[in-house]
Design a protein around this motif. Structure first.
Motif, mmCIF file in Angstrom:
data_model
loop_
_atom_site.group_PDB
_atom_site.id
_atom_site.type_symbol
_atom_site.label_atom_id
_atom_site.label_comp_id
_atom_site.label_asym_id
_atom_site.label_seq_id
_atom_site.Cartn_x
_atom_site.Cartn_y
_atom_site.Cartn_z
ATOM 1 N N MET A 129 -5.755 4.938 8.188
ATOM 2 C CA MET A 129 -5.030 3.684 8.278
ATOM 3 C C MET A 129 -4.387 3.362 6.941
ATOM 4 S SD MET A 129 -6.386 0.046 9.619
ATOM 5 C CE MET A 129 -5.979 -1.459 8.793
ATOM 6 N N GLY A 130 -3.107 3.089 6.964
ATOM 7 C CA GLY A 130 -2.395 2.752 5.751
ATOM 8 C C GLY A 130 -1.828 3.944 5.019
ATOM 9 N N LEU A 131 -2.161 5.165 5.436
ATOM 10 C CA LEU A 131 -1.616 6.336 4.775
ATOM 11 C C LEU A 131 -0.224 6.623 5.305
ATOM 12 C CD1 LEU A 131 -4.767 8.610 4.634
ATOM 13 C CD2 LEU A 131 -3.816 7.179 2.838
ATOM 14 N N PRO A 132 0.605 7.379 4.543
ATOM 15 C CA PRO A 132 1.987 7.570 4.943
ATOM 16 C C PRO A 132 2.171 8.187 6.324
ATOM 17 C CG PRO A 132 1.653 8.286 2.679
ATOM 18 C CD PRO A 132 0.301 7.986 3.248
ATOM 19 N N THR A 133 1.284 9.084 6.757
ATOM 20 C CA THR A 133 1.513 9.815 7.996
ATOM 21 C C THR A 133 0.950 9.116 9.221
ATOM 22 O OG1 THR A 133 -0.484 11.108 7.544
ATOM 23 C CG2 THR A 133 1.610 12.031 6.831
ATOM 24 N N THR A 134 0.020 8.196 9.065
ATOM 25 C CA THR A 134 -0.559 7.516 10.219
ATOM 26 C C THR A 134 -0.779 6.050 9.891
ATOM 27 O OG1 THR A 134 -2.803 8.031 9.471
ATOM 28 C CG2 THR A 134 -1.781 9.586 10.998
ATOM 29 N N GLY A 135 -0.904 5.246 10.935
ATOM 30 C CA GLY A 135 -1.120 3.824 10.732
ATOM 31 C C GLY A 135 0.203 3.107 10.593
ATOM 32 N N ALA A 172 8.889 8.113 7.969
ATOM 33 C CA ALA A 172 8.229 6.849 7.623
ATOM 34 C C ALA A 172 7.338 7.079 6.403
ATOM 35 C CB ALA A 172 7.414 6.333 8.800
ATOM 36 N N SER A 173 7.960 7.338 5.270
ATOM 37 C CA SER A 173 7.186 7.618 4.064
ATOM 38 C C SER A 173 7.391 6.521 3.033
ATOM 39 C CB SER A 173 7.593 8.968 3.461
ATOM 40 O OG SER A 173 8.879 8.882 2.880
ATOM 41 N N PHE A 174 6.488 6.431 2.115
ATOM 42 C CA PHE A 174 6.593 5.481 1.006
ATOM 43 C C PHE A 174 5.729 6.010 -0.124
ATOM 44 C CE2 PHE A 174 2.858 4.375 3.334
ATOM 45 C CZ PHE A 174 1.956 3.891 2.412
ATOM 46 N N PRO A 175 5.966 5.577 -1.356
ATOM 47 C CA PRO A 175 5.161 6.097 -2.468
ATOM 48 C C PRO A 175 3.710 5.627 -2.376
ATOM 49 C CG PRO A 175 7.213 5.089 -3.246
ATOM 50 C CD PRO A 175 7.030 4.681 -1.821
ATOM 51 N N ALA A 176 2.787 6.558 -2.236
ATOM 52 C CA ALA A 176 1.372 6.197 -2.256
ATOM 53 C C ALA A 176 1.010 5.719 -3.653
ATOM 54 C CB ALA A 176 0.513 7.397 -1.865
ATOM 55 N N PHE A 221 -3.015 -5.182 -9.695
ATOM 56 C CA PHE A 221 -2.174 -4.280 -8.909
ATOM 57 C C PHE A 221 -3.044 -3.330 -8.088
ATOM 58 C CE2 PHE A 221 0.564 -5.474 -12.486
ATOM 59 C CZ PHE A 221 1.712 -5.857 -11.813
ATOM 60 N N ARG A 222 -2.530 -2.906 -6.945
ATOM 61 C CA ARG A 222 -3.225 -1.915 -6.151
ATOM 62 C C ARG A 222 -2.921 -0.529 -6.712
ATOM 63 N NH1 ARG A 222 -1.737 -0.723 -1.720
ATOM 64 N NH2 ARG A 222 0.248 -1.807 -1.475
ATOM 65 N N THR A 223 -3.962 0.218 -7.014
ATOM 66 C CA THR A 223 -3.788 1.544 -7.609
ATOM 67 C C THR A 223 -4.522 2.638 -6.835
ATOM 68 O OG1 THR A 223 -5.698 1.221 -9.077
ATOM 69 C CG2 THR A 223 -3.531 0.552 -9.916
ATOM 70 N N ALA A 224 -5.277 2.272 -5.791
ATOM 71 C CA ALA A 224 -6.028 3.248 -4.988
ATOM 72 C C ALA A 224 -5.443 3.296 -3.585
ATOM 73 C CB ALA A 224 -7.502 2.884 -4.931
ATOM 74 N N PRO A 225 -5.065 4.483 -3.081
ATOM 75 C CA PRO A 225 -4.444 4.583 -1.760
ATOM 76 C C PRO A 225 -5.446 4.400 -0.630
ATOM 77 C CG PRO A 225 -4.769 6.770 -2.686
ATOM 78 C CD PRO A 225 -5.165 5.788 -3.753
ATOM 79 N N ALA A 270 9.396 21.011 -12.509
ATOM 80 C CA ALA A 270 9.642 20.409 -13.823
ATOM 81 C C ALA A 270 10.116 18.984 -13.605
ATOM 82 C CB ALA A 270 10.685 21.224 -14.583
ATOM 83 N N VAL A 271 9.178 18.092 -13.351
ATOM 84 C CA VAL A 271 9.516 16.720 -12.991
ATOM 85 C C VAL A 271 8.778 15.747 -13.897
ATOM 86 C CG1 VAL A 271 10.049 17.234 -10.583
ATOM 87 C CG2 VAL A 271 7.701 16.747 -11.238
ATOM 88 N N ALA A 272 9.250 14.497 -13.881
ATOM 89 C CA ALA A 272 8.724 13.505 -14.815
ATOM 90 C C ALA A 272 7.357 12.977 -14.417
ATOM 91 C CB ALA A 272 9.715 12.342 -14.934
ATOM 92 N N GLY A 273 7.062 12.935 -13.099
ATOM 93 C CA GLY A 273 5.815 12.324 -12.665
ATOM 94 C C GLY A 273 5.816 10.834 -12.942
ATOM 95 N N GLY A 274 4.628 10.251 -12.997
ATOM 96 C CA GLY A 274 4.529 8.824 -13.266
ATOM 97 C C GLY A 274 3.468 8.176 -12.413
ATOM 98 N N LEU A 275 3.580 6.862 -12.252
ATOM 99 C CA LEU A 275 2.595 6.071 -11.526
ATOM 100 C C LEU A 275 3.278 5.235 -10.458
ATOM 101 C CD1 LEU A 275 0.557 4.700 -14.570
ATOM 102 C CD2 LEU A 275 0.138 6.805 -13.275
ATOM 103 N N SER A 276 2.499 4.866 -9.450
ATOM 104 C CA SER A 276 2.969 3.964 -8.406
ATOM 105 C C SER A 276 1.895 2.909 -8.181
ATOM 106 C CB SER A 276 3.231 4.736 -7.110
ATOM 107 O OG SER A 276 3.536 3.862 -6.040
ATOM 108 N N VAL A 277 2.309 1.639 -8.112
ATOM 109 C CA VAL A 277 1.359 0.554 -7.896
ATOM 110 C C VAL A 277 1.883 -0.359 -6.796
ATOM 111 C CG1 VAL A 277 0.509 0.602 -10.264
ATOM 112 C CG2 VAL A 277 2.386 -0.934 -9.670
ATOM 113 N N GLY A 278 0.959 -1.069 -6.157
ATOM 114 C CA GLY A 278 1.319 -2.011 -5.113
ATOM 115 C C GLY A 278 1.007 -3.435 -5.524
#
Length: 437
Positions: free
Chosen positions: A369-375, A251-255, A322-326, A266-274
């Motif tokens: 609450m709301g984090l990927p591992t719980t809630g 039950a994961s999703f991009p934070a 946009f939501r930018t803080a987990p 060696a990855v691109a990285g980037g941003l995630s927004v809600g």
């Protein structure tokens, strides 16, 4: 009451699928109380800057000025005039968002949005997305699939495998892959280089089996006895070993925020927004496009991933709404359209849900609450159809006409339903989201 059963367990009632599904598309507009609705399929949630700008322009010129992401990473335009279909189609074709008039509703493909970006997973599944989309559109038989039939391409982390799609392809280490049908616990190995062929063959075998049996179904899970357990014996597996693999789902999703990357990767990285309930105005949409480094990946969790975008773009995105803080109660919080857009709804569920979530945020969300591992995720619904509810276990908040009924639904759910007023809802929902059993 719990969601309607869909023949996923022995003895469950099989839905009546004697009619075609009513899923809207880019060409088949759906009449709603707030105007017509168009759903634009975006395989893998992929958008270029030009395409994102074209959608923002269309929303302003033809609709209510907002765009809405869905639980499959697609985009909806609402408030459209009933006669604007031809102009909308022309705008979409001009930017490559309508490659096939006959197959546009069957391009339902979700993919791991962080593939190739954070050092996790085993494959950059975007190449599979593009190949599957092109071959779907080129296959005459594929037009017979339901507009609800779902393909999932998982990079091995188990995120979109958790959706229990009709056909799921899961990347493994060393170039291996598993094919899974419906909610099967195991998958069959797929020969290297035959991944997309195996996916298409499984979908075609489903249609062939329906035709031969005379059965009607939109999903594989509706006819669990029609196909053998595990992947169907299609030619792609002729030389494969008979071994099966256990399907891993999480039950994961991009934070939201800056993407965390694996050490030394060696990855691109980037941003995630809600986005609040997956909605963003045209101006917000243009801000999103301006912050991306060439590509946007809309997620099934109603957010967006911007591969390669630098962290210094986050303040402007936050200022745009946009939501930018987990860690916010808004994470994994969704709602159906509700009033006034849907006549079947008993309440303005988005307004009621927003008040409850803002109350929880102001009070300080409970730890985890709301984090990927719980809630647990939470979904507000205006009626028993529960449109857009998440997969797995989730907190069901159903409008009753006198308030809301809060229940934990899904596999292994336990606990009684609680009827609450709007004033009591925030506390009841927060408690239900902390459910661990």
């Amino acid at each position: 009451m719990p969601p309607t059963l869909d023949a996923t367990a022995p003895g469950a009632a099989v839905p009546d699928r004697g009619r075609a599904d009513a899923c809207p598309g880019a060409l088949r507009l759906h009449p709603a109380d707030d105007g017509a609705l168009a759903r634009v399929r975006l395989p893998g949630g992929l958008l270029t800057v030009r395409q994102a700008m074209a959608l923002a322009d269309a929303a302003e010129a033809l609709g209510d000025g907002e765009l809405e992401t869905t639980s499959r990473g697609n985009v909806q335009l609402r408030g459209l005039a009933s006669h604007c279909g031809a102009e909308l189609a022309e705008r979409l074709r001009a930017v490559g968002l309508l490659p096939s008039d006959t197959h546009e509703r069957v391009r339902n493909i979700v993919a791991s949005p962080l593939a190739g970006l954070d050092g996790h997973g085993f494959a950059d599944v975007q190449a599979w997305v593009r190949e599957l989309d092109a071959r779907l559109c080129a296959s005459d038989w594929a037009a017979g699939l339901s507009g609800k039939f779902l393909f999932a391409l998982d990079d091995g982390r188990g995120d979109v495998a958790a959706f229990d799609a009709d056909v799921t392809l899961i990347a493994g280490p060393d170039g291996s892959a598993l094919l899974r049908l419906g909610r099967a616990a195991h998958g069959r190995p797929v020969p290297a280089g035959q991944e997309v062929t195996a996916v298409l063959d499984a979908a075609r075998a489903f249609l062939d089996a329906l035709r031969e049996s005379g059965r009607k179904a939109w999903h594989l899970r509706e006819v669990p006895g029609l196909l053998p357990a595990g992947p169907v014996p299609v030619p792609a597996f002729a030389g494969a070993a008979p071994a099966v693999g256990v399907v891993r789902t999480v039950a994961s999703f991009p934070a939201v925020g800056r993407l965390a990357t694996a050490a030394g990767g060696a990855v691109a990285g980037g941003l995630s927004v809600g986005m609040r309930f997956g909605r963003a105005g045209a101006a917000q949409w243009r801000e999103l496009a301006g912050a991306c480094a060439g590509e946007i990946r809309l997620t099934p969790w109603r957010g967006a991933v911007l591969p390669g975008s630098p962290a210094d773009r986050l303040p402007a995105l936050a200022a745009a709404g946009f939501r930018t803080a987990p860690g916010s109660p808004w994470e994994r919080a969704t709602a159906c359209t509700g009033l006034p857009g849907c006549a079947k709804s008993r309440a303005d569920v988005r307004a009621d849900a927003a008040r409850a979530l803002d109350v929880a945020a102001a009070a300080g969300s409970p730890p985890g609450m709301g984090l990927p591992t719980t809630g647990l995720p939470v979904h507000w619904s205006g009626c028993e159809r529960r449109c857009g509810h998440p997969a797995g276990r989730w907190v069901d908040v159903l409008a009753t006409g006198q308030g809301y009924r809060v229940t934990v639904n899904g596999p292994a759910a336990a606990g009684a339903a609680v009827d609450v007023t709007n004033e009591e809802m925030a506390e009841a929902v927060a408690e239900a989201r902390r459910t661990t059993k």
